[in-house]
Design a protein around this motif. Structure first.
Motif, PDB file in Angstrom:
ATOM      1  N   HIS A 221       0.847  -1.199   0.000  1.00  0.00           N
ATOM      2  CA  HIS A 221       0.000   0.000   0.000  1.00  0.00           C
ATOM      3  C   HIS A 221       0.884   1.253   0.000  1.00  0.00           C
ATOM      4  N   GLU A 222       1.919   1.257   0.837  1.00  0.00           N
ATOM      5  CA  GLU A 222       2.834   2.400   0.867  1.00  0.00           C
ATOM      6  C   GLU A 222       3.565   2.535  -0.466  1.00  0.00           C
ATOM      7  N   HIS A 225       1.593   4.531  -2.663  1.00  0.00           N
ATOM      8  CA  HIS A 225       1.766   5.974  -2.458  1.00  0.00           C
ATOM      9  C   HIS A 225       3.049   6.453  -3.134  1.00  0.00           C
ATOM     10  N   TYR A 268      -4.088  11.638   3.468  1.00  0.00           N
ATOM     11  CA  TYR A 268      -4.360  11.479   2.049  1.00  0.00           C
ATOM     12  C   TYR A 268      -5.861  11.508   1.822  1.00  0.00           C
ATOM     13  N   GLU A 273      -5.972   7.256  -1.175  1.00  0.00           N
ATOM     14  CA  GLU A 273      -5.958   5.995  -0.415  1.00  0.00           C
ATOM     15  C   GLU A 273      -6.474   4.849  -1.279  1.00  0.00           C
ATOM     16  N   HIS A 317      -5.388   7.358   7.289  1.00  0.00           N
ATOM     17  CA  HIS A 317      -5.976   6.362   6.401  1.00  0.00           C
ATOM     18  C   HIS A 317      -7.458   6.241   6.701  1.00  0.00           C
TER      19      HIS A 317
HETATM   20 ZN   LIG Z   1      -2.209   5.229   2.680  1.00  0.00          ZN
END
Ligand SMILES: [Zn+2]
Length: 341
Positions: A221-222, A225, A268, A273, A317
């Motif tokens: 997930h990171e 980003h 975010y 997200e 988040h």
């Molecule tokens: Zn995130």
């Protein structure tokens, strides 16, 4: 009947005239003349106590009226209010309109324009600058004791790093992001992507999730980003002034000054997200893992933060439930092809 002194604005001659209303016009009639002036073109001086009031015409002529009540009556008959009231009302209307227009533009600009511009700028930011920003922000966070040395055993750190870098990415290849482990009592279970792609993993995230597959899912997930340049976008978005100084004048000090706080408070948008979630889901699927791993990780993180009273991962988040549902829905559709590990 209302009488007034009429002066033509060119000579000093004063003529006594009658003022009457005829339709939309003010009729000014004297012994030897008569003029009709549309009321819209008549400017009425403000009332100053009992002083005579002037009615001014476009050609420079004017009337002076001493019978103020009679003038009021005539003006009210024409629904012509005192100048200042009228102006105030016109102004307050236009001010209100301007405020609404400004608010709409500001909201639209903030909602769409800024993110768009920031995303563009972030995607085109020279790597050297992202690197500089990240290195300095990290240094400030370390020096300020926001980040403390990690207590996670080195071999565990290395194992996670090896697993993470072994993941195949949807765009091809593997992540080049460096994983940095830190501890932060204030920030609890959290992870951050710095503008240069470095991912900072906090100890509590590892201990709270306590499952390699799920930790990897949050790292994916990171990585999402990182892939979308979201950190830099957020940084640029948070200060137009600092971004302007950086990009046009080459003075990065302001941007640098806000970088640590911005990165820590990273909030975010749902949109970003969702992008990072979808990216993570794609990574997980590509590597034969289920997107529910991320949903499970989110669940643990949100429970941990609720217990700790930390806003951290929740505020950065948002809409965890919604995201978990989405991730489970995605994984449901490929449960046949997924292999559990
Ligand atoms: Zn995130």
């Amino acid at each position: 009947m209302l009488t007034a002194d009429y002066m033509d604005g060119r000579s000093t001659r004063v003529r006594v005239v009658r003022l009457e209303v005829a339709g939309e016009n003010l009729v000014v009639s004297g012994e030897d003349f008569e003029v009709r002036v549309p009321f819209a073109e008549v400017k009425v001086d403000e009332r100053l106590g009992r002083a005579a009031r002037r009615l001014r015409f476009n050609d420079g002529a004017f009337c002076e009226v001493r019978d103020l009540p009679a003038l009021d009556y005539l003006l009210s008959a024409q629904a012509h209010r005192d100048g200042w009231v009228d102006r105030m009302q016109r102004q307050s209307r236009s001010v209100l309109l301007a405020v609404i227009a400004f608010a709409v533009l500001a909201i639209a600009g903030y909602k769409w324009g800024m993110p768009w511009a920031a995303a563009k700028a972030a995607a085109n930011m020279p790597a050297a600058i992202s690197e500089q920003l990240s290195v300095q922000a990290l240094r400030l966070l370390d020096d300020g004791k926001f980040f403390l040395p990690s207590g996670i055993a080195t071999d565990r750190q290395q194992a996670l790093s090896v697993e993470f870098h072994a993941l195949h990415l949807p765009e091809g290849g593997n992540s080049t992001a460096e994983l940095l482990f830190r501890r932060s009592p204030q920030l609890g279970a959290n992870a951050f992507a710095l503008p240069n792609g470095t991912i900072v993993v906090l100890d509590d995230l590892v201990t709270v999730i306590d499952d390699d597959g799920e930790i990897l899912a949050t790292l994916a997930h990171e990585e999402g980003h990182v892939h979308g340049h979201h950190g830099l976008q957020l940084l640029l978005q948070s200060s137009v002034a600092a971004t302007f100084l950086a990009l046009y004048i080459g003075d990065f000090s302001s941007l640098l000054a806000i970088a640590p706080a911005t990165l820590l408070q990273a909030t975010y948008s749902r949109d970003l997200e969702a992008q990072a979630d979808d990216y993570a889901a794609a990574v997980l699927k590509l590597n034969g893992r289920s997107p529910t791993l991320l949903a499970e990780a989110l669940k643990k993180l949100s429970v941990a933060h609720r217990q700790e009273g930390q806003a951290g991962y929740l505020s950065s988040h948002p809409a965890t439930d919604e995201r978990m549902r989405h991730l489970r829905a995605i994984s449901g559709s490929l449960s046949t092809s997924r292999s559990e590990r």
